[in-house]
Design a protein around this motif. Structure first.
Motif, short mmCIF file in Angstrom:
data_model
loop_
_atom_site.label_atom_id
_atom_site.label_comp_id
_atom_site.label_asym_id
_atom_site.label_seq_id
_atom_site.Cartn_x
_atom_site.Cartn_y
_atom_site.Cartn_z
N ALA A 96 -7.64 -5.81 4.29
CA ALA A 96 -7.56 -4.36 4.49
C ALA A 96 -6.22 -3.82 4.00
O ALA A 96 -6.16 -2.77 3.36
CB ALA A 96 -7.76 -4.02 5.96
N LEU A 97 -5.15 -4.56 4.26
CA LEU A 97 -3.83 -4.15 3.77
C LEU A 97 -3.80 -4.24 2.25
O LEU A 97 -3.34 -3.31 1.58
CB LEU A 97 -2.73 -5.03 4.38
CG LEU A 97 -1.33 -4.87 3.77
CD1 LEU A 97 -0.82 -3.44 3.90
CD2 LEU A 97 -0.37 -5.85 4.41
N MET A 98 -4.27 -5.35 1.71
CA MET A 98 -4.23 -5.53 0.26
C MET A 98 -5.00 -4.42 -0.46
O MET A 98 -4.59 -3.98 -1.53
CB MET A 98 -4.81 -6.90 -0.11
CG MET A 98 -4.04 -8.07 0.50
SD MET A 98 -2.33 -8.15 -0.01
CE MET A 98 -2.50 -9.17 -1.43
N ALA A 99 -6.08 -3.93 0.13
CA ALA A 99 -6.89 -2.88 -0.48
C ALA A 99 -6.13 -1.55 -0.54
O ALA A 99 -6.43 -0.70 -1.39
CB ALA A 99 -8.19 -2.70 0.27
N LYS A 100 -5.16 -1.36 0.34
CA LYS A 100 -4.40 -0.11 0.35
C LYS A 100 -3.26 -0.11 -0.67
O LYS A 100 -2.73 0.94 -1.00
CB LYS A 100 -3.80 0.11 1.74
CG LYS A 100 -4.82 0.44 2.79
CD LYS A 100 -4.13 0.66 4.13
CE LYS A 100 -5.11 0.99 5.23
NZ LYS A 100 -4.42 1.20 6.52
N LEU A 101 -2.89 -1.29 -1.15
CA LEU A 101 -1.75 -1.39 -2.06
C LEU A 101 -2.18 -1.16 -3.50
O LEU A 101 -3.18 -1.73 -3.94
CB LEU A 101 -1.10 -2.77 -1.92
CG LEU A 101 -0.61 -3.13 -0.51
CD1 LEU A 101 -0.08 -4.56 -0.50
CD2 LEU A 101 0.44 -2.15 -0.02
N PRO A 102 -1.43 -0.35 -4.25
CA PRO A 102 -1.77 -0.14 -5.66
C PRO A 102 -1.66 -1.46 -6.44
O PRO A 102 -0.85 -2.33 -6.09
CB PRO A 102 -0.72 0.85 -6.15
CG PRO A 102 -0.07 1.40 -4.93
CD PRO A 102 -0.27 0.42 -3.83
N LEU A 103 -2.44 -1.59 -7.49
CA LEU A 103 -2.45 -2.81 -8.28
C LEU A 103 -1.07 -3.17 -8.80
O LEU A 103 -0.64 -4.32 -8.71
CB LEU A 103 -3.45 -2.67 -9.45
CG LEU A 103 -3.62 -3.89 -10.34
CD1 LEU A 103 -4.11 -5.09 -9.54
CD2 LEU A 103 -4.59 -3.57 -11.48
N ASP A 104 -0.33 -2.19 -9.31
CA ASP A 104 1.02 -2.46 -9.83
C ASP A 104 1.94 -2.97 -8.73
O ASP A 104 2.74 -3.88 -8.94
CB ASP A 104 1.60 -1.21 -10.48
CG ASP A 104 2.95 -1.44 -11.11
OD1 ASP A 104 3.06 -2.38 -11.94
OD2 ASP A 104 3.90 -0.70 -10.78
N PHE A 105 1.84 -2.40 -7.54
CA PHE A 105 2.64 -2.83 -6.39
C PHE A 105 2.32 -4.29 -6.07
O PHE A 105 3.23 -5.11 -5.87
CB PHE A 105 2.30 -1.93 -5.20
CG PHE A 105 3.12 -2.15 -3.96
CD1 PHE A 105 4.20 -1.34 -3.67
CD2 PHE A 105 2.81 -3.17 -3.06
CE1 PHE A 105 4.95 -1.52 -2.51
CE2 PHE A 105 3.54 -3.37 -1.91
CZ PHE A 105 4.63 -2.54 -1.63
N LEU A 106 1.02 -4.63 -6.04
CA LEU A 106 0.61 -6.01 -5.78
C LEU A 106 1.14 -6.95 -6.85
O LEU A 106 1.62 -8.04 -6.55
CB LEU A 106 -0.92 -6.10 -5.73
CG LEU A 106 -1.59 -5.57 -4.48
CD1 LEU A 106 -3.09 -5.47 -4.70
CD2 LEU A 106 -1.28 -6.45 -3.29
N GLN A 107 1.04 -6.54 -8.11
CA GLN A 107 1.50 -7.39 -9.21
C GLN A 107 3.01 -7.62 -9.12
O GLN A 107 3.48 -8.74 -9.34
CB GLN A 107 1.12 -6.78 -10.55
CG GLN A 107 -0.37 -6.85 -10.82
CD GLN A 107 -0.78 -6.07 -12.06
OE1 GLN A 107 -0.16 -5.08 -12.45
NE2 GLN A 107 -1.87 -6.51 -12.67
N LEU A 108 3.76 -6.58 -8.80
CA LEU A 108 5.21 -6.73 -8.65
C LEU A 108 5.54 -7.67 -7.50
O LEU A 108 6.39 -8.55 -7.62
CB LEU A 108 5.87 -5.36 -8.43
CG LEU A 108 5.96 -4.47 -9.66
CD1 LEU A 108 6.33 -3.04 -9.25
CD2 LEU A 108 6.96 -5.02 -10.66
N GLY A 109 4.83 -7.51 -6.39
CA GLY A 109 5.06 -8.39 -5.24
C GLY A 109 4.74 -9.84 -5.54
O GLY A 109 5.51 -10.75 -5.22
#
Length: 161
Positions: A96-109
């Motif tokens: 649920a948290l991962m779905a709220k994060l933008p793709l670019d944010f996830l990729q940077l993380g």
């Protein structure tokens, strides 16, 4: 082709468009709103925001430990500090948290966590503090990129979709 069939194709095309737009919104954009400072606000529950901030703080604390250890040539500590915040630290996050994060944010993380694993591996193959500190600087690119583009907000307080 009958009128009913043509209408069915039209409805199908509209539904496909809605699905594509919805998919873009959910997967690429995440749960976000624009910010007055030009960054994107990622809207999370207070608990989710605290978890993300704790993870970021862990990366920052590791960066401090890595830098201090590298300066004195303690590559075992560099490796241990880096590995502690590597990809294993990103496991087990809530879908649920991962779905709220933008793709670019996830990729940077994920690139920050991967860079820490790479840094841990590097520290075990060199005794040159400058090589380690250079790699640490490169790893920090993901951190600064994320902070330049995003800030964390709380749903219902900083806006909502």
């Amino acid at each position: 082709m009958s009128l009913a069939c043509k209408a069915g194709w039209g409805v199908s095309a509209v539904l496909a468009g809605v699905i594509v737009i919805g998919g873009y919104k959910l997967i690429v954009q995440g749960h976000t709103v624009p910010s007055e400072d030009g960054r994107t606000v990622v809207l999370l529950s207070e608990d989710e925001r605290n978890r993300v901030l704790a993870e970021m703080r862990g990366l920052l604390e590791a960066a401090k430990g890595i830098t201090q250890a590298a300066v004195v040539g303690d590559m075992e500590t560099v490796a241990a500090e880096a590995r502690a915040v590597g990809m294993a630290a990103a496991d087990g996050e809530s879908p649920a948290l991962m779905a709220k994060l933008p793709l670019d944010f996830l990729q940077l993380g994920m690139s920050a966590h991967k860079a820490m694993d790479d840094l841990a591996d590097l520290a075990l193959t060199t005794d040159d503090p400058l090589v380690v500190l250079g790699a640490m600087g490169e790893a920090m690119e993901a951190c600064t990129g994320c902070h330049a583009g995003y800030r964390l907000g709380v749903e219902g307080i900083d806006g909502d979709l």
